[in-house]
Design a protein around this motif. Structure first.
Motif, PDB file in Angstrom:
ATOM      1  N   ARG A   1      -7.447  -3.427  -5.964  1.00 27.03           N
ATOM      2  CA  ARG A   1      -8.381  -4.076  -5.036  1.00 27.03           C
ATOM      3  C   ARG A   1      -9.572  -3.173  -4.734  1.00 27.03           C
ATOM      4  N   VAL A   2      -9.379  -1.859  -4.823  1.00 25.15           N
ATOM      5  CA  VAL A   2     -10.469  -0.927  -4.548  1.00 25.15           C
ATOM      6  C   VAL A   2     -11.496  -0.939  -5.677  1.00 25.15           C
ATOM      7  N   LEU A   3     -11.004  -0.879  -6.911  1.00 22.31           N
ATOM      8  CA  LEU A   3     -11.902  -0.916  -8.070  1.00 22.31           C
ATOM      9  C   LEU A   3     -11.225  -1.736  -9.155  1.00 22.31           C
ATOM     10  N   PRO A   4     -11.323  -3.077  -9.037  1.00 22.61           N
ATOM     11  CA  PRO A   4     -10.638  -3.934 -10.008  1.00 22.61           C
ATOM     12  C   PRO A   4     -11.182  -3.771 -11.416  1.00 22.61           C
ATOM     13  N   LYS A   5     -10.381  -4.177 -12.364  1.00 22.15           N
ATOM     14  CA  LYS A   5     -10.779  -4.115 -13.763  1.00 22.15           C
ATOM     15  C   LYS A   5     -12.057  -4.918 -13.978  1.00 22.15           C
ATOM     16  N   GLY A   6     -13.062  -4.298 -14.614  1.00 23.11           N
ATOM     17  CA  GLY A   6     -14.319  -4.975 -14.879  1.00 23.11           C
ATOM     18  C   GLY A   6     -15.359  -4.803 -13.803  1.00 23.11           C
ATOM     19  N   SER A   7     -14.994  -4.181 -12.667  1.00 23.62           N
ATOM     20  CA  SER A   7     -15.942  -4.009 -11.566  1.00 23.62           C
ATOM     21  C   SER A   7     -16.435  -2.567 -11.503  1.00 23.62           C
ATOM     22  N   ARG A   8     -17.675  -2.392 -11.013  1.00 24.93           N
ATOM     23  CA  ARG A   8     -18.214  -1.053 -10.813  1.00 24.93           C
ATOM     24  C   ARG A   8     -18.409  -0.750  -9.332  1.00 24.93           C
ATOM     25  N   LEU A   9     -18.049  -1.686  -8.477  1.00 28.51           N
ATOM     26  CA  LEU A   9     -18.220  -1.514  -7.043  1.00 28.51           C
ATOM     27  C   LEU A   9     -16.896  -1.136  -6.401  1.00 28.51           C
ATOM     28  N   VAL A  10     -16.928  -0.079  -5.600  1.00 28.26           N
ATOM     29  CA  VAL A  10     -15.732   0.373  -4.904  1.00 28.26           C
ATOM     30  C   VAL A  10     -15.643  -0.314  -3.550  1.00 28.26           C
ATOM     31  N   VAL A  11     -14.509  -0.966  -3.302  1.00 28.65           N
ATOM     32  CA  VAL A  11     -14.274  -1.645  -2.024  1.00 28.65           C
ATOM     33  C   VAL A  11     -13.377  -0.749  -1.176  1.00 28.65           C
ATOM     34  N   PRO A  12     -13.818  -0.363   0.018  1.00 31.40           N
ATOM     35  CA  PRO A  12     -13.011   0.549   0.837  1.00 31.40           C
ATOM     36  C   PRO A  12     -11.764  -0.128   1.401  1.00 31.40           C
ATOM     37  N   ILE A  13     -10.641   0.075   0.761  1.00 28.98           N
ATOM     38  CA  ILE A  13      -9.350  -0.478   1.200  1.00 28.98           C
ATOM     39  C   ILE A  13      -8.341   0.665   1.189  1.00 28.98           C
ATOM     40  N   LEU A  14      -7.480   0.712   2.191  1.00 29.52           N
ATOM     41  CA  LEU A  14      -6.489   1.787   2.257  1.00 29.52           C
ATOM     42  C   LEU A  14      -5.487   1.668   1.113  1.00 29.52           C
ATOM     43  N   CYS A  15      -5.220   2.803   0.463  1.00 30.76           N
ATOM     44  CA  CYS A  15      -4.291   2.840  -0.664  1.00 30.76           C
ATOM     45  C   CYS A  15      -3.164   3.827  -0.369  1.00 30.76           C
ATOM     46  N   SER A  16      -2.135   3.742  -1.180  1.00 31.02           N
ATOM     47  CA  SER A  16      -1.038   4.711  -1.049  1.00 31.02           C
ATOM     48  C   SER A  16      -0.524   5.103  -2.424  1.00 31.02           C
ATOM     49  N   ALA A  17       0.033   6.297  -2.485  1.00 25.49           N
ATOM     50  CA  ALA A  17       0.671   6.804  -3.704  1.00 25.49           C
ATOM     51  C   ALA A  17       2.056   7.288  -3.321  1.00 25.49           C
ATOM     52  N   THR A  18       3.080   6.606  -3.804  1.00 31.42           N
ATOM     53  CA  THR A  18       4.458   6.963  -3.478  1.00 31.42           C
ATOM     54  C   THR A  18       5.086   7.694  -4.655  1.00 31.42           C
ATOM     55  N   PHE A  19       5.439   8.953  -4.437  1.00 26.41           N
ATOM     56  CA  PHE A  19       6.063   9.783  -5.472  1.00 26.41           C
ATOM     57  C   PHE A  19       7.581   9.687  -5.317  1.00 26.41           C
ATOM     58  N   GLY A  20       8.238   9.107  -6.311  1.00 23.35           N
ATOM     59  CA  GLY A  20       9.676   8.916  -6.229  1.00 23.35           C
ATOM     60  C   GLY A  20      10.468  10.143  -6.659  1.00 23.35           C
ATOM     61  N   GLU A  21      11.772  10.019  -6.570  1.00 20.40           N
ATOM     62  CA  GLU A  21      12.650  11.084  -7.060  1.00 20.40           C
ATOM     63  C   GLU A  21      12.594  11.122  -8.587  1.00 20.40           C
ATOM     64  N   PRO A  22      12.721  12.299  -9.186  1.00 20.22           N
ATOM     65  CA  PRO A  22      12.699  12.392 -10.649  1.00 20.22           C
ATOM     66  C   PRO A  22      13.749  11.492 -11.296  1.00 20.22           C
ATOM     67  N   VAL A  23      13.348  10.873 -12.387  1.00 19.94           N
ATOM     68  CA  VAL A  23      14.252  10.005 -13.149  1.00 19.94           C
ATOM     69  C   VAL A  23      15.073  10.857 -14.101  1.00 19.94           C
ATOM     70  N   GLU A  24      16.337  10.520 -14.204  1.00 20.28           N
ATOM     71  CA  GLU A  24      17.205  11.239 -15.151  1.00 20.28           C
ATOM     72  C   GLU A  24      16.629  11.118 -16.555  1.00 20.28           C
ATOM     73  N   SER A  25      16.583  12.220 -17.287  1.00 17.11           N
ATOM     74  CA  SER A  25      16.044  12.195 -18.638  1.00 17.11           C
ATOM     75  C   SER A  25      16.940  11.361 -19.552  1.00 17.11           C
ATOM     76  N   ILE A  26      16.607  11.304 -20.817  1.00 15.32           N
ATOM     77  CA  ILE A  26      17.327  10.437 -21.749  1.00 15.32           C
ATOM     78  C   ILE A  26      18.816  10.799 -21.785  1.00 15.32           C
ATOM     79  N   ARG A  27      19.634   9.803 -21.543  1.00 14.59           N
ATOM     80  CA  ARG A  27      21.075  10.017 -21.520  1.00 14.59           C
ATOM     81  C   ARG A  27      21.614  10.055 -22.951  1.00 14.59           C
ATOM     82  N   GLU A  28      22.767  10.650 -23.092  1.00 13.04           N
ATOM     83  CA  GLU A  28      23.384  10.742 -24.420  1.00 13.04           C
ATOM     84  C   GLU A  28      23.651   9.332 -24.956  1.00 13.04           C
TER      85      GLU A  28
END
Length: 216
Positions: free
Chosen positions: A169-196
């Motif tokens: 919503r801040v910078l949609p695909k195809g747009s060059r205008l930035v819309v000031p909307i609050l965003c978040s970045a949620t960093f999760g727990e590490p994912v288990e690597s490739i299992r046997e």
């Protein structure tokens, strides 16, 4: 592991400006669901819906880690102007991948896996978008196989899902205008690597599901 990468002085100054600008435009709030280690190569992988996605993740990281984390980005976009080239190379230290490789590979090599694997072998981290292209922000598309190959080549590297909210919503695909909307970045727990015995398709579904569970 090689010593931690240090940005040049001009790069640090521009980086500080970009972090403040990014936070001003997006109001991004970072949420960490697991402790952040100081010395650990990681692959931060996220949903992709805006040109700002990589910058938001990069700006959300603690300053002492930022210099050793390298966003993976499209070369044709970041090399298209002098300013973008400067930011990509001097500030982000980005890994630039050509989306349209040259017809004669011998003249212009573009082994994407090799380009991404090299920093991991040096103890650096990556920011990647396994969907391969930007989506509409409403759903997460099936993952490409790159994350599978990187995980298989680097079993000790942590895989950290990062869910980005509202970037479409801040910078949609195809747009060059930035819309000031609050965003978040949620960093999760590490994912288990490739299992046997785990097959590629199974791993890709599991990694994608770990990202989807972070959605609000």
């Amino acid at each position: 592991m090689e010593p931690r990468t240090k940005l040049p002085l001009d790069g640090r100054l521009v980086a500080g400006f970009l972090v403040r600008l990014c936070r001003l435009l997006t109001g991004v709030r970072a949420r960490w669901l697991a402790p952040l280690p100081d010395q650990q190569a990681r692959i931060y992988y996220a949903n992709h819906s805006s040109h700002l996605d990589g910058m938001v993740i990069w700006a959300s990281l603690p300053g002492h880690l930022r210099a050793q984390v390298r966003p993976v980005a499209a070369a044709d976009y970041w090399l298209s102007s002098k300013l973008r080239r400067y930011i990509a190379r001097r500030v982000f230290n980005a890994v630039l991948i050509k989306r349209r490789p040259a017809e004669k590979q011998s003249e212009q090599p573009n082994n994407a896996l090799e380009l991404m694997n090299d920093p991991l072998k040096k103890g650096q981290s990556l920011i990647i978008f396994p969907e391969g292209t930007r989506g509409n922000g409403e759903e997460i598309s099936p993952f490409k196989s790159g994350i599978w190959h990187l995980a298989k080549m680097n079993p000790d590297v942590e895989l950290v899902p990062v869910y980005l909210e509202n970037l479409n919503r801040v910078l949609p695909k195809g747009s060059r205008l930035v819309v000031p909307i609050l965003c978040s970045a949620t960093f999760g727990e590490p994912v288990e690597s490739i299992r046997e015995g785990e097959e590629k398709a199974e791993f890709l579904l599991r990694a994608r599901a770990a990202l989807e569970t972070l959605a609000p």
